[in-house]
Design a protein around this motif. Structure first.
Motif, PDB file in Angstrom:
ATOM      1  N   PHE A   1      91.371  21.302 132.296  1.00 31.99           N
ATOM      2  CA  PHE A   1      91.143  20.532 133.517  1.00 31.99           C
ATOM      3  C   PHE A   1      89.676  20.098 133.603  1.00 31.99           C
ATOM      4  O   PHE A   1      88.793  20.733 133.007  1.00 31.99           O
ATOM      5  N   ARG A   2      89.451  19.022 134.372  1.00 32.16           N
ATOM      6  CA  ARG A   2      88.103  18.668 134.820  1.00 32.16           C
ATOM      7  C   ARG A   2      88.099  18.866 136.334  1.00 32.16           C
ATOM      8  O   ARG A   2      88.759  18.139 137.078  1.00 32.16           O
ATOM      9  N   LEU A   3      87.396  19.892 136.800  1.00 35.68           N
ATOM     10  CA  LEU A   3      87.423  20.252 138.210  1.00 35.68           C
ATOM     11  C   LEU A   3      86.035  20.115 138.828  1.00 35.68           C
ATOM     12  O   LEU A   3      85.028  20.476 138.201  1.00 35.68           O
ATOM     13  N   MET A   4      85.999  19.631 140.061  1.00 34.66           N
ATOM     14  CA  MET A   4      84.755  19.578 140.819  1.00 34.66           C
ATOM     15  C   MET A   4      84.413  20.983 141.314  1.00 34.66           C
ATOM     16  O   MET A   4      85.310  21.808 141.526  1.00 34.66           O
ATOM     17  N   PRO A   5      83.143  21.306 141.506  1.00 36.63           N
ATOM     18  CA  PRO A   5      82.792  22.605 142.093  1.00 36.63           C
ATOM     19  C   PRO A   5      83.484  22.799 143.428  1.00 36.63           C
ATOM     20  O   PRO A   5      83.651  21.861 144.208  1.00 36.63           O
ATOM     21  N   GLY A   6      83.965  24.041 143.662  1.00 34.34           N
ATOM     22  CA  GLY A   6      84.675  24.331 144.895  1.00 34.34           C
ATOM     23  C   GLY A   6      85.662  25.458 144.702  1.00 34.34           C
ATOM     24  O   GLY A   6      85.636  26.173 143.700  1.00 34.34           O
ATOM     25  N   ALA A   7      86.552  25.633 145.673  1.00 37.24           N
ATOM     26  CA  ALA A   7      87.508  26.735 145.678  1.00 37.24           C
ATOM     27  C   ALA A   7      88.902  26.228 145.317  1.00 37.24           C
ATOM     28  O   ALA A   7      89.343  25.175 145.793  1.00 37.24           O
ATOM     29  N   TYR A   8      89.584  27.008 144.485  1.00 40.48           N
ATOM     30  CA  TYR A   8      90.935  26.685 144.030  1.00 40.48           C
ATOM     31  C   TYR A   8      91.775  27.962 144.035  1.00 40.48           C
ATOM     32  O   TYR A   8      91.236  29.071 144.079  1.00 40.48           O
ATOM     33  N   VAL A   9      93.080  27.798 143.962  1.00 37.58           N
ATOM     34  CA  VAL A   9      93.962  28.933 143.795  1.00 37.58           C
ATOM     35  C   VAL A   9      94.927  28.619 142.654  1.00 37.58           C
ATOM     36  O   VAL A   9      95.468  27.514 142.565  1.00 37.58           O
ATOM     37  N   ILE A  10      95.104  29.596 141.757  1.00 35.56           N
ATOM     38  CA  ILE A  10      96.017  29.464 140.617  1.00 35.56           C
ATOM     39  C   ILE A  10      97.249  30.308 140.908  1.00 35.56           C
ATOM     40  O   ILE A  10      97.131  31.499 141.257  1.00 35.56           O
ATOM     41  N   VAL A  11      98.430  29.721 140.735  1.00 35.53           N
ATOM     42  CA  VAL A  11      99.687  30.432 140.984  1.00 35.53           C
ATOM     43  C   VAL A  11     100.516  30.423 139.702  1.00 35.53           C
ATOM     44  O   VAL A  11     101.160  29.418 139.380  1.00 35.53           O
ATOM     45  N   PRO A  12     100.513  31.512 138.933  1.00 35.44           N
ATOM     46  CA  PRO A  12     101.377  31.601 137.747  1.00 35.44           C
ATOM     47  C   PRO A  12     102.801  31.960 138.172  1.00 35.44           C
ATOM     48  O   PRO A  12     103.012  32.721 139.122  1.00 35.44           O
ATOM     49  N   SER A  13     103.795  31.423 137.478  1.00 37.16           N
ATOM     50  CA  SER A  13     105.176  31.707 137.869  1.00 37.16           C
ATOM     51  C   SER A  13     106.125  31.528 136.699  1.00 37.16           C
ATOM     52  O   SER A  13     105.801  30.879 135.705  1.00 37.16           O
ATOM     53  N   THR A  14     107.292  32.126 136.844  1.00 35.87           N
ATOM     54  CA  THR A  14     108.396  31.842 135.933  1.00 35.87           C
ATOM     55  C   THR A  14     109.153  30.633 136.490  1.00 35.87           C
ATOM     56  O   THR A  14     108.987  30.264 137.654  1.00 35.87           O
ATOM     57  N   ALA A  15     109.991  30.029 135.627  1.00 34.92           N
ATOM     58  CA  ALA A  15     110.725  28.849 136.090  1.00 34.92           C
ATOM     59  C   ALA A  15     111.751  29.219 137.157  1.00 34.92           C
ATOM     60  O   ALA A  15     111.974  28.460 138.110  1.00 34.92           O
ATOM     61  N   GLU A  16     112.368  30.397 137.019  1.00 31.96           N
ATOM     62  CA  GLU A  16     113.402  30.839 137.953  1.00 31.96           C
ATOM     63  C   GLU A  16     112.926  32.082 138.706  1.00 31.96           C
ATOM     64  O   GLU A  16     112.172  32.892 138.162  1.00 31.96           O
ATOM     65  N   PRO A  17     113.371  32.272 139.953  1.00 29.42           N
ATOM     66  CA  PRO A  17     112.989  33.474 140.714  1.00 29.42           C
ATOM     67  C   PRO A  17     113.591  34.741 140.094  1.00 29.42           C
ATOM     68  O   PRO A  17     114.560  34.697 139.337  1.00 29.42           O
ATOM     69  N   ASP A  18     112.987  35.866 140.442  1.00 28.58           N
ATOM     70  CA  ASP A  18     113.494  37.207 140.107  1.00 28.58           C
ATOM     71  C   ASP A  18     113.525  37.499 138.605  1.00 28.58           C
ATOM     72  O   ASP A  18     114.259  38.377 138.158  1.00 28.58           O
ATOM     73  N   GLN A  19     112.723  36.778 137.821  1.00 26.67           N
ATOM     74  CA  GLN A  19     112.585  37.096 136.399  1.00 26.67           C
ATOM     75  C   GLN A  19     111.345  37.972 136.229  1.00 26.67           C
ATOM     76  O   GLN A  19     110.256  37.600 136.652  1.00 26.67           O
ATOM     77  N   GLU A  20     111.524  39.130 135.626  1.00 20.95           N
ATOM     78  CA  GLU A  20     110.455  40.110 135.550  1.00 20.95           C
ATOM     79  C   GLU A  20     109.725  40.059 134.211  1.00 20.95           C
ATOM     80  O   GLU A  20     110.347  39.965 133.152  1.00 20.95           O
ATOM     81  N   CYS A  21     108.402  40.150 134.308  1.00 17.35           N
ATOM     82  CA  CYS A  21     107.588  40.150 133.089  1.00 17.35           C
ATOM     83  C   CYS A  21     106.132  40.397 133.473  1.00 17.35           C
ATOM     84  O   CYS A  21     105.693  40.018 134.564  1.00 17.35           O
ATOM     85  N   GLU A  22     105.395  41.045 132.583  1.00 16.01           N
ATOM     86  CA  GLU A  22     103.947  41.165 132.748  1.00 16.01           C
ATOM     87  C   GLU A  22     103.276  39.936 132.154  1.00 16.01           C
ATOM     88  O   GLU A  22     103.812  39.292 131.247  1.00 16.01           O
ATOM     89  N   PHE A  23     102.070  39.635 132.647  1.00 16.62           N
ATOM     90  CA  PHE A  23     101.361  38.462 132.137  1.00 16.62           C
ATOM     91  C   PHE A  23      99.855  38.690 132.172  1.00 16.62           C
ATOM     92  O   PHE A  23      99.350  39.604 132.847  1.00 16.62           O
TER      93      PHE A  23
END
Length: 744
Positions: free
Chosen positions: A469-491
């Protein structure tokens, strides 16, 4: 049943286990301590037997691989197979290893790429191991596994057929076993040999380096693909690629369908019709090559200069070949670049980058909310607050900052193939001012009103997904996810940028750490980048200026200054386009070699005098896999040494570069690796030289240097040049010369 929309106190307080395996002190797999086991075996005078990964069919697998095995599989130690087994050789190369019955071309393709980085390869394959000194039938290897380095111990019992031939990875040198033992250690890490059959070259590249992968779909390749590959080559990144999927079979054009290849080099050449970008690839089978344009027998080679042709073209069926960038994009489906430093996509390469890493877990019913289309649960996924800080000189990039984000999922099963990867991805959101002081997780309504920065969130069923990415200085939030709900895994979530802070929403701030150990190298990189921005091509005087700005000695040694003659010699050897100048790519090739020559020189200069004597020079040359006779060593000392036959570093570097370049020339000209065979029609009229007669071979001077003997081949009307035909005695400003020196 409705999904829970809250986190229990127990779940909030649960922490992921701390990763303890570091580059210098890796974690021991299954708590097997190599040093303790070795000393125990030596003390008891017994050879090590690994009960965890035993010499049985269970270690090979339980499925289709067993059907491919020859009858009467036996497990033998190398001493039972050859008289003089060797674990390692100093000049290990991409041509050493051959694929066995296991369909792990992806593993070998990554390993071939690793041979270009000797420092990384020797970390994966520790060097203090042999079949002679302190031998006890035990070896160990290191891999990067889910955020930490892991040390894997194996015994040296290898599966062979009834004729004593290795059935899996083997070496073209029958007594060399580091590749076979490395494959066994990797099979143990994955669960079995069968668990290494199916995979991506990107996965193995990360396991060898701990780097970050970037994948480019070649059908959708950006217009600046060549520039990306150039920056990858300059920054020392590893590259691999894949042909279109399908049954693994040889196509009419010489490529193998559904097969992994290693990108071993790139080169822009000047043809009669104009410049052309070439990509060099290698088939991990060690044979079967491309048959199209720029292949070994292609007429395209006649369109470039003799000098470029001899240095680039290989006529042996060793699995390595060139093709144009356009053909590469047509016949290959994906290019994988494993970045050892995350500045590949940034033109401002060489600047300091930092790394932050967080471990997390998707848990069903609590933190496994699925992708954004699941509006009610998406916000339950783990959230990580990213703050991009203002860095130096950011105005050059319109105040934006290059940020690389990588999401890596962990294997959930002991056997790698029994734990197929989930579809994973991540979204990144700009956090408005009214939410920046919020300590808790961002609420559900935030994600309903604010679109992500990456408008297209790609979910792939691979172990790692990354995006730049090319991001401007500031605050962001990253949300990692699986494609489907209730799938368990470490990351693992990793973020690279020049200046940032990463913290889990509601967790502790994770301090950034520098990912580059040698800050001095970064300083020089920045200096060279600035210089070449002003001077895209440098002449011999500028080359001398750049080289003499560096400190090539220890404190107690006399200062080293490269003479103009030495720089002319470097120029003659590396200026393939014969322009009288060096490009940035050619200069980097020289710089990398000089740094390695310095390391070898200082290692052999034990007393730190700044010079090597005859024995030291011979030992230094042998460390590169080159063997010279005493007579020839004396001759080299006379040519490159002072009146006392001592060799300074600058002269040692001139000699070593000439030896290595000439070795490459010979292997490219030789069809069998033993000699060069010329028909009479290839020889021109003899002419008188200062040492007798010489012959002109398409512009190359042959037979002009002493002690040279040109001799007629006994079996044809031609001449034979031997592996030591190289004119190493010539003056440093000479162009490439060859003579038929007899072998020693």
């Amino acid at each position: 049943m409705p999904r829970l929309a809250f986190l229990s106190g127990e779940q909030k307080s649960r922490k992921m286990p701390i990763r303890t395996g570091t580059f210098k002190k890796p974690r021991r797999l299954l708590d097997q301590n190599y040093q303790v086991l070795l000393e125990t075996c030596l003390r008891n005078k017994k050879l090590y037997v690994d009960d965890v990964f035993p010499a049985t069919l269970n270690s090979i697998g339980t499925g289709d691989l067993l059907k491919k095995l020859p009858p009467d599989v036996q497990w033998k130690r190398p001493h039972e197979l050859v008289k003089n087994p060797q674990f390692w050789c100093e000049n290990a190369s991409r041509f050493d290893l051959r694929q066995g019955l296991t369909e792990n071309c992806w593993f070998l393709a990554a390993l071939a790429s690793l041979t270009f980085h000797h420092d990384i390869l020797t970390n994966v394959v520790p060097q203090n191991q042999s079949f002679d000194r302190k031998y006890a039938g035990i070896f160990h290897f290191r891999f990067w596994r889910f955020g930490e380095w892991v040390d894997v111990v194996v015994d040296d019992m290898l599966p062979v057929n009834k004729d004593g031939q290795l059935i899996f990875v083997s070496s073209i040198r029958k007594n060399l076993f580091w590749g076979a033992l490395l494959e066994k250690a990797y099979a143990k890490l994955c669960g079995s040999y069968e668990d290494t059959q199916i995979g991506q070259v990107s996965e193995a590249l990360v396991d060898f380096t701990g780097g970050v992968n970037m994948s480019i779909r070649l059908a959708e390749a950006p217009s600046e693909l060549w520039e990306i590959m150039q920056r990858a080559a300059y920054s020392g990144s590893l590259m691999g690629c894949q042909t279109r999927s399908g049954k693994e079979q040889v196509l009419e054009n010489g490529l193998v369908a559904g097969h992994a290849y290693t990108v071993t080099g790139i080169r822009k050449v000047t043809c009669k019709t104009g410049p052309e970008n070439l990509v060099r690839l290698r088939n991990p089978w060690g044979r079967i090559e491309w048959k199209g344009a720029w292949s070994d027998c292609s007429v395209k080679w006649e369109q470039i200069s003799l000098k470029e042709r001899i240095l680039l073209r290989r006529t042996r069926d060793d699995g390595e070949f060139w093709m144009s960038l356009e053909d590469f994009k047509i016949h290959f489906v994906e290019l994988v670049i494993c970045k050892l430093t995350p500045d590949l996509m940034s033109p401002a390469s060489g600047m300091q980058w930092t790394l932050s890493m967080q471990t997390g877990k998707w848990s069903a019913g609590s933190t496994a909310g699925g992708r954004m289309s699941y509006q009610e649960t998406f916000w339950l996924n783990p959230q990580y607050r990213l703050k991009i800080l203002t860095g130096d000189n950011m105005e050059k990039s319109v105040n934006s900052c290059s940020v690389l984000i990588s999401l890596l999922q962990k294997q959930n099963h002991k056997h790698r193939n029994q734990s197929p990867p989930l579809y994973i991805g991540f979204s990144i959101f700009k956090v408005p001012l009214e939410f920046q002081d919020l300590k808790s997780r961002l609420p559900q309504n935030f994600f309903a009103k604010h679109p992500p920065v990456n408008t297209t969130c790609i979910f792939i069923n691979e172990r790692e997904v990354s995006q730049d990415f090319r991001l401007m200085p500031g605050a962001y939030v990253i949300v990692p996810s699986t494609a489907e709900p209730d799938q368990e895994c470490e990351f693992i979530l990793r973020v690279f940028s020049r200046r940032h802070v990463l913290q889990e929403q509601g967790g502790n701030i994770l301090c950034c750490k520098t990912i580059v150990d040698k800050q001095e190298d970064k300083i020089w990189e920045k200096f060279f980048n600035k210089y070449f921005m002003k001077h895209p091509e440098i002449n011999v005087d500028q080359l001398q200026l750049l080289l003499n700005k560096a400190n090539w000695t220890n404190v107690k040694q006399v200062p080293v200054k490269f003479s103009l003659d030495a720089c002319k010699g470097f120029m003659a050897l590396l200026d393939l386009s014969a322009t009288g100048t060096l490009s940035m790519q050619e200069f980097r090739t020289l710089w990398k070699r000089l740094l390695f020559f310095q390391e070898v020189f200082q290692k052999k200069d034990i007393e730190k005098t700044g010079y090597l004597n005859l024995n030291d020079m011979q030992a230094a040359v042998q460390e590169r896999g080159i063997s010279l006779s005493d007579r020839f060593t004396n001759l080299m000392a006379l040519r490159y040494g002072d009146s006392s036959m001592k060799i300074s570093f600058d002269n040692f570097a001139c000699f070593m570069l000439r030896v290595e370049m000439m070795g490459e020339v010979f292997h490219n000209l030789s069809k069998d690796g033993k000699g060069i065979y010329l028909e009479e029609a290839e020889w021109h009229r003899p002419r008188r030289s200062h040492s007798g007669f010489s012959y002109s071979l398409r512009g190359w001077q042959v037979g002009a240097a002493r002690p040279c003997r040109v001799r007629r081949h006994n079996t044809s009307k031609g001449l034979k040049g031997t592996p030591s035909y190289l004119n190493l005695v010539g003056s440093q400003e000479d162009s490439l010369h060859a003579s038929s020196l007899q072998p020693y």
